[in-house]
Design an enzyme around this catalytic site. Structure first.
Site, PDB file in Angstrom:
ATOM      1  N   ARG A 192       0.815  -1.224   0.000  1.00  0.00           N
ATOM      2  CA  ARG A 192       0.000   0.000   0.000  1.00  0.00           C
ATOM      3  C   ARG A 192       0.841   1.263   0.000  1.00  0.00           C
ATOM      4  O   ARG A 192       0.371   2.333  -0.350  1.00  0.00           O
ATOM      5  CB  ARG A 192      -0.915   0.035   1.228  1.00  0.00           C
TER       6      ARG A 192
ATOM      7  N   GLN B 136       4.286  26.056  17.014  1.00  0.00           N
ATOM      8  CA  GLN B 136       3.701  26.366  15.710  1.00  0.00           C
ATOM      9  C   GLN B 136       4.161  25.344  14.687  1.00  0.00           C
ATOM     10  O   GLN B 136       5.332  24.980  14.652  1.00  0.00           O
ATOM     11  CB  GLN B 136       4.155  27.765  15.293  1.00  0.00           C
ATOM     12  N   ASP B 137       3.246  24.885  13.851  1.00  0.00           N
ATOM     13  CA  ASP B 137       3.576  24.034  12.710  1.00  0.00           C
ATOM     14  C   ASP B 137       3.244  24.802  11.440  1.00  0.00           C
ATOM     15  O   ASP B 137       2.206  25.464  11.355  1.00  0.00           O
ATOM     16  CB  ASP B 137       2.752  22.737  12.718  1.00  0.00           C
TER      17      ASP B 137
ATOM     18  N   ARG C 283      14.840  28.834  -0.777  1.00  0.00           N
ATOM     19  CA  ARG C 283      14.327  29.592   0.368  1.00  0.00           C
ATOM     20  C   ARG C 283      15.445  29.699   1.400  1.00  0.00           C
ATOM     21  O   ARG C 283      15.935  28.706   1.892  1.00  0.00           O
ATOM     22  CB  ARG C 283      13.118  28.888   0.983  1.00  0.00           C
TER      23      ARG C 283
ATOM     24  N   HIS D 282      17.682  31.860   6.273  1.00  0.00           N
ATOM     25  CA  HIS D 282      16.875  32.608   7.233  1.00  0.00           C
ATOM     26  C   HIS D 282      17.235  32.241   8.669  1.00  0.00           C
ATOM     27  O   HIS D 282      17.566  31.096   8.955  1.00  0.00           O
ATOM     28  CB  HIS D 282      15.390  32.306   7.035  1.00  0.00           C
TER      29      HIS D 282
ATOM     30  N   LYS E  63      13.977  24.891  15.195  1.00  0.00           N
ATOM     31  CA  LYS E  63      13.043  24.307  14.225  1.00  0.00           C
ATOM     32  C   LYS E  63      13.284  22.812  14.121  1.00  0.00           C
ATOM     33  O   LYS E  63      14.411  22.343  14.220  1.00  0.00           O
ATOM     34  CB  LYS E  63      13.274  24.868  12.818  1.00  0.00           C
TER      35      LYS E  63
ATOM     36  N   HIS F 160      18.988  28.798   8.255  1.00  0.00           N
ATOM     37  CA  HIS F 160      18.446  27.623   7.568  1.00  0.00           C
ATOM     38  C   HIS F 160      17.951  28.021   6.183  1.00  0.00           C
ATOM     39  O   HIS F 160      17.423  29.117   5.989  1.00  0.00           O
ATOM     40  CB  HIS F 160      17.286  27.047   8.386  1.00  0.00           C
TER      41      HIS F 160
ATOM     42  N   TYR G 222       7.542  22.438   9.032  1.00  0.00           N
ATOM     43  CA  TYR G 222       8.334  23.067  10.086  1.00  0.00           C
ATOM     44  C   TYR G 222       7.575  22.967  11.389  1.00  0.00           C
ATOM     45  O   TYR G 222       6.390  23.274  11.446  1.00  0.00           O
ATOM     46  CB  TYR G 222       8.508  24.571   9.829  1.00  0.00           C
TER      47      TYR G 222
ATOM     48  N   ASP H 265      15.114  37.420  -0.329  1.00  0.00           N
ATOM     49  CA  ASP H 265      16.229  36.475  -0.435  1.00  0.00           C
ATOM     50  C   ASP H 265      17.224  36.909  -1.515  1.00  0.00           C
ATOM     51  O   ASP H 265      18.431  36.786  -1.338  1.00  0.00           O
ATOM     52  CB  ASP H 265      15.717  35.065  -0.722  1.00  0.00           C
TER      53      ASP H 265
END
Length: 181
Positions: free
Chosen positions: A24, A48-49, A60, A63, A72, A119, A132, A168
């Protein structure tokens, strides 16, 4: 699930699950409070997620948060990403070290990044989702960005950056960021 210290970044850990695979697909635990506690981290500290979705080549980062920083727990839940951590904690024995990893939805490995580390990640597949788990509510006033292509860091990004935010693209060098702290 097994926890493994990341030698290049003091206090960073990889949490490797044990997937149960059959015809599966697979099932695996991606967070285990007891395993988190076993390496001296508080599983209840996460408040926080969040999730980001990127297409191939999107970059990205790099940061981090000013002030108390932000720890994190990151995981590529779908696709594959090239993930980078830079230790910017002046008192750390691994200060200015850079570590990189390939995280994927196939393995579901999570990476714990201590507060004070920068990161970033780059999507390696047509779609890549990164989850995250963060230990502080987000405050945009504390956001710090470092140039992804800073020659001092020499991060070996595997693909040309196809897309990134203006923030960025215009990020200052590591030397500029450190001179302001």
């Amino acid at each position: 699930m097994k926890a493994t210290a990341v030698p290049q970044i003091a206090g960073a850990y990889l949490f490797v699950p044990t997937p149960h695979v059959d015809e599966r697909g697979f099932f695996c635990r991606t967070f285990d409070a007891d395993v988190i506690r076993s390496v001296g981290l508080d599983p209840d500290a996460f408040v926080q997620d969040s999730v980001s979705r990127s297409v191939r080549g999107v970059l990205r980062g790099l940061h981090l948060r000013s002030g108390a920083g932000e720890a994190k727990l990151v995981r590529c839940s779908y696709g594959r990403v090239f993930d980078v951590v830079v230790d910017l904690r002046p008192d750390s024995p691994t200060y200015r070290n850079v570590a990189s990893f390939e995280l994927s939805g196939e393995t579901q490995t999570s990476l714990y990044i201590p507060a004070g580390c920068a990161h970033g990640h780059q999507a390696l597949t047509e779609t890549a989702d990164v989850s995250y788990r963060i230990d502080r509510p987000h405050d945009p006033a504390e956001d710090v960005t470092i140039a992804f292509d800073d020659p001092e860091l020499a991060v070996p990004w595997p693909l040309p950056a196809t897309s990134m935010t203006q923030r960025d693209r215009e990020a200052p060098s590591l030397a500029e960021v450190l001179s302001k702290t």
